[in-house]
Design a protein around this motif. Sequence first.
Motif, PDB file in Angstrom:
ATOM      1  N   LEU A 120       0.834  -1.209   0.000  1.00 33.04           N
ATOM      2  CA  LEU A 120       0.000   0.000   0.000  1.00 33.04           C
ATOM      3  C   LEU A 120       0.867   1.256   0.000  1.00 33.04           C
ATOM      4  O   LEU A 120       0.352   2.367  -0.063  1.00 33.04           O
ATOM      5  N   GLY A 121       2.175   1.087   0.121  1.00 26.97           N
ATOM      6  CA  GLY A 121       3.062   2.241   0.255  1.00 26.97           C
ATOM      7  C   GLY A 121       4.221   2.185  -0.702  1.00 26.97           C
ATOM      8  O   GLY A 121       4.067   2.371  -1.904  1.00 26.97           O
ATOM      9  N   VAL A 122       5.377   1.859  -0.142  1.00 28.92           N
ATOM     10  CA  VAL A 122       6.610   1.925  -0.933  1.00 28.92           C
ATOM     11  C   VAL A 122       6.567   1.030  -2.170  1.00 28.92           C
ATOM     12  O   VAL A 122       7.122   1.375  -3.209  1.00 28.92           O
ATOM     13  N   MET A 123       5.905  -0.124  -2.091  1.00 24.69           N
ATOM     14  CA  MET A 123       5.819  -1.016  -3.247  1.00 24.69           C
ATOM     15  C   MET A 123       4.485  -0.869  -3.996  1.00 24.69           C
ATOM     16  O   MET A 123       4.192  -1.646  -4.909  1.00 24.69           O
ATOM     17  N   GLY A 124       3.685   0.112  -3.606  1.00 30.03           N
ATOM     18  CA  GLY A 124       2.359   0.250  -4.214  1.00 30.03           C
ATOM     19  C   GLY A 124       2.134   1.626  -4.821  1.00 30.03           C
ATOM     20  O   GLY A 124       3.051   2.241  -5.364  1.00 30.03           O
ATOM     21  N   MET A 125       0.905   2.109  -4.681  1.00 30.19           N
ATOM     22  CA  MET A 125       0.472   3.339  -5.347  1.00 30.19           C
ATOM     23  C   MET A 125       1.378   4.541  -5.051  1.00 30.19           C
ATOM     24  O   MET A 125       1.857   5.194  -5.987  1.00 30.19           O
ATOM     25  N   PRO A 126       1.685   4.847  -3.770  1.00 30.69           N
ATOM     26  CA  PRO A 126       2.544   6.015  -3.531  1.00 30.69           C
ATOM     27  C   PRO A 126       3.961   5.834  -4.079  1.00 30.69           C
ATOM     28  O   PRO A 126       4.568   6.788  -4.579  1.00 30.69           O
ATOM     29  N   GLY A 127       4.466   4.609  -4.022  1.00 32.10           N
ATOM     30  CA  GLY A 127       5.797   4.332  -4.559  1.00 32.10           C
ATOM     31  C   GLY A 127       5.846   4.569  -6.061  1.00 32.10           C
ATOM     32  O   GLY A 127       6.755   5.227  -6.580  1.00 32.10           O
ATOM     33  N   LEU A 128       4.865   4.037  -6.751  1.00 33.74           N
ATOM     34  CA  LEU A 128       4.792   4.208  -8.210  1.00 33.74           C
ATOM     35  C   LEU A 128       4.655   5.693  -8.566  1.00 33.74           C
ATOM     36  O   LEU A 128       5.243   6.178  -9.536  1.00 33.74           O
ATOM     37  N   THR A 129       3.881   6.413  -7.745  1.00 41.06           N
ATOM     38  CA  THR A 129       3.683   7.854  -7.968  1.00 41.06           C
ATOM     39  C   THR A 129       5.011   8.606  -7.877  1.00 41.06           C
ATOM     40  O   THR A 129       5.348   9.424  -8.739  1.00 41.06           O
ATOM     41  N   GLY A 274       0.643  17.494 -15.012  1.00 40.25           N
ATOM     42  CA  GLY A 274      -0.118  16.700 -14.054  1.00 40.25           C
ATOM     43  C   GLY A 274      -0.115  15.236 -14.466  1.00 40.25           C
ATOM     44  O   GLY A 274       0.143  14.900 -15.622  1.00 40.25           O
ATOM     45  N   PHE A 275      -0.414  14.364 -13.500  1.00 35.43           N
ATOM     46  CA  PHE A 275      -0.542  12.936 -13.826  1.00 35.43           C
ATOM     47  C   PHE A 275      -1.408  12.245 -12.781  1.00 35.43           C
ATOM     48  O   PHE A 275      -1.484  12.674 -11.640  1.00 35.43           O
ATOM     49  N   ILE A 276      -2.086  11.198 -13.224  1.00 34.84           N
ATOM     50  CA  ILE A 276      -2.917  10.359 -12.348  1.00 34.84           C
ATOM     51  C   ILE A 276      -2.281   8.974 -12.417  1.00 34.84           C
ATOM     52  O   ILE A 276      -2.290   8.336 -13.467  1.00 34.84           O
ATOM     53  N   VAL A 277      -1.727   8.555 -11.291  1.00 32.14           N
ATOM     54  CA  VAL A 277      -0.729   7.501 -11.343  1.00 32.14           C
ATOM     55  C   VAL A 277      -1.149   6.225 -12.084  1.00 32.14           C
ATOM     56  O   VAL A 277      -0.450   5.785 -12.997  1.00 32.14           O
ATOM     57  N   PHE A 278      -2.279   5.627 -11.727  1.00 32.29           N
ATOM     58  CA  PHE A 278      -2.587   4.343 -12.376  1.00 32.29           C
ATOM     59  C   PHE A 278      -3.031   4.536 -13.823  1.00 32.29           C
ATOM     60  O   PHE A 278      -2.708   3.715 -14.680  1.00 32.29           O
ATOM     61  N   ASP A 279      -3.735   5.640 -14.097  1.00 32.98           N
ATOM     62  CA  ASP A 279      -4.166   5.893 -15.475  1.00 32.98           C
ATOM     63  C   ASP A 279      -2.951   6.061 -16.387  1.00 32.98           C
ATOM     64  O   ASP A 279      -2.921   5.557 -17.504  1.00 32.98           O
ATOM     65  N   ASP A 280      -1.956   6.798 -15.906  1.00 33.31           N
ATOM     66  CA  ASP A 280      -0.822   7.128 -16.767  1.00 33.31           C
ATOM     67  C   ASP A 280       0.319   6.121 -16.688  1.00 33.31           C
ATOM     68  O   ASP A 280       1.072   5.968 -17.646  1.00 33.31           O
ATOM     69  N   TYR A 281       0.467   5.490 -15.531  1.00 35.63           N
ATOM     70  CA  TYR A 281       1.668   4.665 -15.342  1.00 35.63           C
ATOM     71  C   TYR A 281       1.395   3.241 -14.848  1.00 35.63           C
ATOM     72  O   TYR A 281       2.343   2.500 -14.586  1.00 35.63           O
ATOM     73  N   GLY A 282       0.146   2.854 -14.738  1.00 30.38           N
ATOM     74  CA  GLY A 282      -0.166   1.508 -14.265  1.00 30.38           C
ATOM     75  C   GLY A 282       0.548   0.442 -15.071  1.00 30.38           C
ATOM     76  O   GLY A 282       1.037  -0.554 -14.519  1.00 30.38           O
ATOM     77  N   HIS A 283       0.664   0.680 -16.380  1.00 30.82           N
ATOM     78  CA  HIS A 283       1.286  -0.314 -17.268  1.00 30.82           C
ATOM     79  C   HIS A 283       2.791  -0.421 -17.052  1.00 30.82           C
ATOM     80  O   HIS A 283       3.431  -1.308 -17.595  1.00 30.82           O
ATOM     81  N   ARG A 284       3.367   0.493 -16.262  1.00 30.60           N
ATOM     82  CA  ARG A 284       4.823   0.436 -16.042  1.00 30.60           C
ATOM     83  C   ARG A 284       5.158  -0.017 -14.623  1.00 30.60           C
ATOM     84  O   ARG A 284       6.254   0.232 -14.118  1.00 30.60           O
ATOM     85  N   TYR A 285       4.184  -0.688 -13.981  1.00 36.37           N
ATOM     86  CA  TYR A 285       4.387  -1.120 -12.596  1.00 36.37           C
ATOM     87  C   TYR A 285       5.619  -2.024 -12.442  1.00 36.37           C
ATOM     88  O   TYR A 285       6.380  -1.881 -11.479  1.00 36.37           O
TER      89      TYR A 285
END
Length: 337
Positions: A120-129, A274-285
């Motif tokens: 939920l953090g470093v390996m998840g959404m905020p980390g990817l952001t 601006g960016f919305i993390v999963f919309d823009d970068y989900g594919h680069r997880y």
Amino acid sequence: NRQWTLATRPVGAPSLSNFNFIESEKPTAKQGELLLRTVFLSLDPYMRGRMNDAKSYAEPVAIDEVMVGGTVCRVEESNHPDYSLGEWVVSFSGWQDYAISDGVDLLKLGQQPTQPSYALGVMGMPGLTAYMGLLDIGQPKAGETVVVAAATGAVGSLVGQIAKLKGCKVVGIAGGAEKCRSAVEELGFDICLDHKSPDLAAQLEQACDSGIDVYFENVGGKVFDAVLPLLNACARIPLCGMISQYNATELPEGPDRMFSLMGNLLVKRIKMQGFIVFDDYGHRYNEFSQDMSQWLKDGKIKYREDLVEGLENTVESFIGLLEGKNFGKQVMRVGPD
Ligand code: NDP
């Protein structure tokens, strides 16, 4: 099944009265479904936006609906061929003990993950952001100066540490002496300034003696006002969030700064995106996950969680997050492992 639902839409800062804490029967999984039991719930600033009835990149939470949120859960019942009992998954099941899932959009963590809440953090959404916003939009180069506020939070703490790994000078901005000390001594930032001090702008000017090349925007407001005149030619601004404005009910006081902003962007050829993390970068997880897990393993990235016990304390913790009371990534422990 205990659940936090949205009772009324907050005007300004949310309060306990905007939510209901209700209890109902534990749901049961039908054929093709799973029963998920929440172990960890992530609290994130975007949730404030979901409480408003405003058009945005995501639908608002409806009145009397369960508040949304990322969770780490265990499979308590499975009538689904792809999931087994006890398995850990990342879900988006919200502020509640139990949820039914059809197995779609779950991320598997296995039977015995070592640090499940890290998802939920470093390996998840905020980390990817932090990773994508800084590296893809910010494009930091060794020797450049990177500024980030909410510097000890989920995103900011990682932005600063990744920028250090890339050879940048990192100036953090955080609320209070204790957070500033931790940003320098524990996270390795070069300097960290307290945004509550009255002469923030002067302190920032002194700290950034070669100007600012990358400003990772998390907060907006008076921090942005202090940053704007210090931006160098061709500076980059990943526009990630503006938490200082999330409870605002009207435009900030003072003169209209739009002309000054656009003038600066123009003459200095500044890129602000601006960016919305999963919309823009989900594919680069996967790209992110490979680098981040290696950095964690090598001890190059430090991660601090602010873990609060008990679903019943969720609203209080969320209100605290908007006031800077969290120290590290805010996570609720909802149930035992
Ligand atoms: P944090 O863990 O950093 O917690 C929020 C922090 O914001 C507080 O601890 C506080 O830190 C700071 N803050 C609150 N109010 C103010 C204020 N008025 N002025 C300055 N700082 C303030 O949160 P996250 O790391 O999860 O999120 C950081 C930002 O990133 C948010 O704006 C969020 O919306 C955004 N975000 C955007 C995403 C995207 O896809 N675009 C994805 C994820 C996050 P302090 O005490 O140091 O001031």
